[in-house]
Design a protein around this motif. Structure first.
Motif, PDB file in Angstrom:
ATOM      1  N   ALA A   1      24.107  -3.668   4.317  1.00  0.00           N
ATOM      2  CA  ALA A   1      23.359  -4.845   3.870  1.00  0.00           C
ATOM      3  C   ALA A   1      24.235  -6.092   3.920  1.00  0.00           C
ATOM      4  CB  ALA A   1      22.825  -4.614   2.459  1.00  0.00           C
ATOM      5  N   LEU A   2      25.494  -5.964   3.513  1.00  0.00           N
ATOM      6  CA  LEU A   2      26.403  -7.112   3.569  1.00  0.00           C
ATOM      7  C   LEU A   2      26.685  -7.515   5.017  1.00  0.00           C
ATOM      8  CD1 LEU A   2      28.951  -6.112   0.775  1.00  0.00           C
ATOM      9  CD2 LEU A   2      27.015  -7.692   0.619  1.00  0.00           C
ATOM     10  N   PHE A   3      26.795  -6.534   5.887  1.00  0.00           N
ATOM     11  CA  PHE A   3      26.999  -6.823   7.303  1.00  0.00           C
ATOM     12  C   PHE A   3      25.805  -7.585   7.870  1.00  0.00           C
ATOM     13  CE2 PHE A   3      26.276  -5.593  11.738  1.00  0.00           C
ATOM     14  CZ  PHE A   3      27.476  -5.972  12.314  1.00  0.00           C
ATOM     15  N   ARG A   4      24.595  -7.172   7.492  1.00  0.00           N
ATOM     16  CA  ARG A   4      23.387  -7.854   7.977  1.00  0.00           C
ATOM     17  C   ARG A   4      23.282  -9.258   7.390  1.00  0.00           C
ATOM     18  NH1 ARG A   4      21.670  -2.443   7.162  1.00  0.00           N
ATOM     19  NH2 ARG A   4      21.052  -1.439   9.130  1.00  0.00           N
ATOM     20  N   CYS A   5      23.759  -9.445   6.159  1.00  0.00           N
ATOM     21  CA  CYS A   5      23.783 -10.791   5.584  1.00  0.00           C
ATOM     22  C   CYS A   5      24.717 -11.709   6.368  1.00  0.00           C
ATOM     23  CB  CYS A   5      24.221 -10.736   4.120  1.00  0.00           C
ATOM     24  SG  CYS A   5      22.903 -10.320   2.966  1.00  0.00           S
TER      25      CYS A   5
ATOM     26  N   LEU B   1      25.460 -16.147  10.345  1.00  0.00           N
ATOM     27  CA  LEU B   1      25.898 -16.665  11.642  1.00  0.00           C
ATOM     28  C   LEU B   1      24.706 -17.121  12.481  1.00  0.00           C
ATOM     29  CD1 LEU B   1      28.752 -14.299  12.894  1.00  0.00           C
ATOM     30  CD2 LEU B   1      28.930 -16.703  12.253  1.00  0.00           C
ATOM     31  N   PHE B   2      23.636 -16.364  12.421  1.00  0.00           N
ATOM     32  CA  PHE B   2      22.428 -16.692  13.188  1.00  0.00           C
ATOM     33  C   PHE B   2      21.868 -18.045  12.752  1.00  0.00           C
ATOM     34  CE2 PHE B   2      17.841 -16.481  13.895  1.00  0.00           C
ATOM     35  CZ  PHE B   2      17.754 -16.014  15.191  1.00  0.00           C
TER      36      PHE B   2
ATOM     37  N   GLY C   1      12.014 -11.749   8.352  1.00  0.00           N
ATOM     38  CA  GLY C   1      12.987 -11.981   7.300  1.00  0.00           C
ATOM     39  C   GLY C   1      14.428 -11.768   7.710  1.00  0.00           C
ATOM     40  N   ASP C   2      14.675 -11.525   8.989  1.00  0.00           N
ATOM     41  CA  ASP C   2      16.029 -11.251   9.452  1.00  0.00           C
ATOM     42  C   ASP C   2      16.176 -11.811  10.859  1.00  0.00           C
ATOM     43  OD1 ASP C   2      18.594 -10.305   9.502  1.00  0.00           O
ATOM     44  OD2 ASP C   2      18.074  -8.206   9.138  1.00  0.00           O
ATOM     45  N   ALA C   3      17.411 -11.820  11.378  1.00  0.00           N
ATOM     46  CA  ALA C   3      17.642 -12.307  12.739  1.00  0.00           C
ATOM     47  C   ALA C   3      16.849 -11.451  13.716  1.00  0.00           C
ATOM     48  CB  ALA C   3      19.138 -12.243  13.065  1.00  0.00           C
TER      49      ALA C   3
END
Length: 438
Positions: free
Chosen positions: A115-119, A124-125, A389-391
């Motif tokens: 989850a932290l990696f995806r944050c 960055l995105f 909700g995500d890149a």
């Protein structure tokens, strides 16, 4: 094919800008490297999970390539915008706010360290979008970048289909088209094909490209879309084009002719090929399986019935792989609720509402029509696809819409010439004037 794409005006090459009726030249000061940055963002959002490829690619290698593409995109965007000049954008601002519930829920590590990696990836995105916002000026520049990059992705799918038809149409997916060179699922391919078809049709209607170059993109993309049997992408394409072309009907004779012929052809096809269209739409599924959306409804019911604390309801459980109980959620709103809570749902809804509201307030134009198509497509696809909700490609679609709705950058003011100092008049005595006259 490549020569036609370079010369036809569809990608907006510098050699064709302004050569066709209504064509717009490349915005002054927009470096070509912006297109490379956009391509790297597209590569990052392709994902790492999908069908088996002809040459097995380790998932770790694919993830390294996609994340490396995002880091390179951010670095290049920063290199060409060292002074950090950005434009005000409600879209990117709301995306930035979406980071708040994402981080609050992810630090609890309920979804693991991933989850932290995806944050970090989402940060960055969004940062790259902020850096690129400097060149959002309401021109179709990013539309052409979008078409180029996704057409290249579809080109890899077509090559895989030619090289290994068995791997590209596997039984595991019911004979639907997948990526044999890069792991792409049928819904992904259908989405990319539908988006570039819709945007290219609108460019033709707006006389920003010629019909030959448009056919080079539209015809093979339609074939790939049909082979994916993707209902969401097909409906999104049709409804999105109806809404977009409808916004041009009052001001464009070409849009009126296209709309009339499309309705006529669709009516004839519906009557003459109703059985074939129904078979394609059902994909061999039973009525029960079709009614519960291929099992999606069961996952949705279980997700909504799961017990949650107040914190989990407000901020979710952290960015994950968009699954629940090991099964894909396949709904953007429920995926956001699962990972970013009601706060995330409110922010994503605000993004759609703000973009749609701005599009409706704009006067009729090609840019407005393209934005309406992209916004409506994402809204329709959000019911059976996750990603708002995500890149993801859906955020890239909405970013293109935001660039089209941005107000044109003010032209630099002309330099004001310095005032010429007044030369003082010499006083000539009266006796001198008489001598001059004499």
């Amino acid at each position: 094919m490549g020569e036609g794409l370079r010369r036809g005006g569809l990608p907006g090459g510098p050699d064709t800008a302004g050569t066709q009726p209504g064509a717009e030249p490349r915005p002054v000061g927009t470096p070509k490297i912006v297109g490379i940055v956009w391509g790297l963002l597209v590569l990052n959002t392709l994902g790492s999970a999908g069908a088996k490829t002809i040459i097995p690619l380790p998932r770790s290698l694919i993830q390294m390539v996609t994340m490396g593409a995002l880091v390179a995109a951010f670095a290049l965007a920063l290199a060409i915008n060292l002074r950090l000049r950005i434009r005000a954008s409600a879209f990117v601002f709301l995306l930035t706010l979406l980071l708040v519930p994402s981080m609050i829920s992810s630090v609890n590590l309920e979804a693991g360290f991933g989850a932290l990696f995806r944050c970090a990836r989402l940060t960055l995105f969004i940062g790259t979008l902020w850096l690129l916002s400097r060149w959002w000026d309401g021109s179709p520049t990013f539309v052409r970048h979008h078409i180029r990059m996704y057409f290249a992705v579809l080109g890899s799918v077509a090559v895989g289909l030619v090289v290994s038809p068995g791997a590209a149409l596997p039984d595991l997916y019911g004979g639907r088209l997948v990526g044999a060179l890069w792991p792409l699922t049928p819904p992904q391919i259908g989405q990319y094909a539908a988006v570039i078809i819709g945007l290219t049709v609108l460019l033709v209607l707006g006389r920003r490209t010629d019909r030959v170059s448009a056919a080079v993109v539209i015809v093979p993309s339609l074939v790939l879309l049909a082979l994916t049997h993707t209902r969401t992408a097909t409906l999104g394409l049709l409804i999105g084009l109806v809404l977009a072309i409808g916004s041009l009907i009052l001001t464009s004779a070409a849009a009126r002719r296209f709309f009339t012929w499309t309705v006529l052809c669709a009516t004839v096809a519906a009557v003459g090929f109703s059985s074939a269209l129904q078979a394609w739409f059902l994909r061999g599924q039973s009525q029960e399986n079709f009614s519960n959306l291929t099992g999606r409804a069961k996952v949705w019911d279980a997700l909504l019935a799961a017990p949650r604390s107040t914190s989990e309801q407000l901020f979710g459980m952290g960015l994950g792989d968009k699954s629940f109980g090991g099964l894909p959620i396949d709904n953007s709103w429920l995926a956001v609720y699962q990972e970013q809570g009601l706060t995330g749902v409110a922010l994503v809804a605000a993004i759609i509402i703000v973009l749609a509201g701005v599009a409706l307030l704009r006067p009729p134009s090609l840019q407005r029509a393209c934005a309406i198509f992209l916004i409506s497509y994402c809204a329709i696809a959000s019911y059976t696809e996750a990603g708002l909700g995500d890149a993801s490609p859906y955020l890239l679609h909405l970013a293109v819409a935001a660039s089209l709705l941005a107000a044109p950058a003010p032209a630099p003011a002309a330099a004001t010439p310095l005032p010429t100092p007044a030369v003082p008049r010499r006083h000539i005595p009266r006796w001198a004037r008489r001598s001059e006259v004499t």
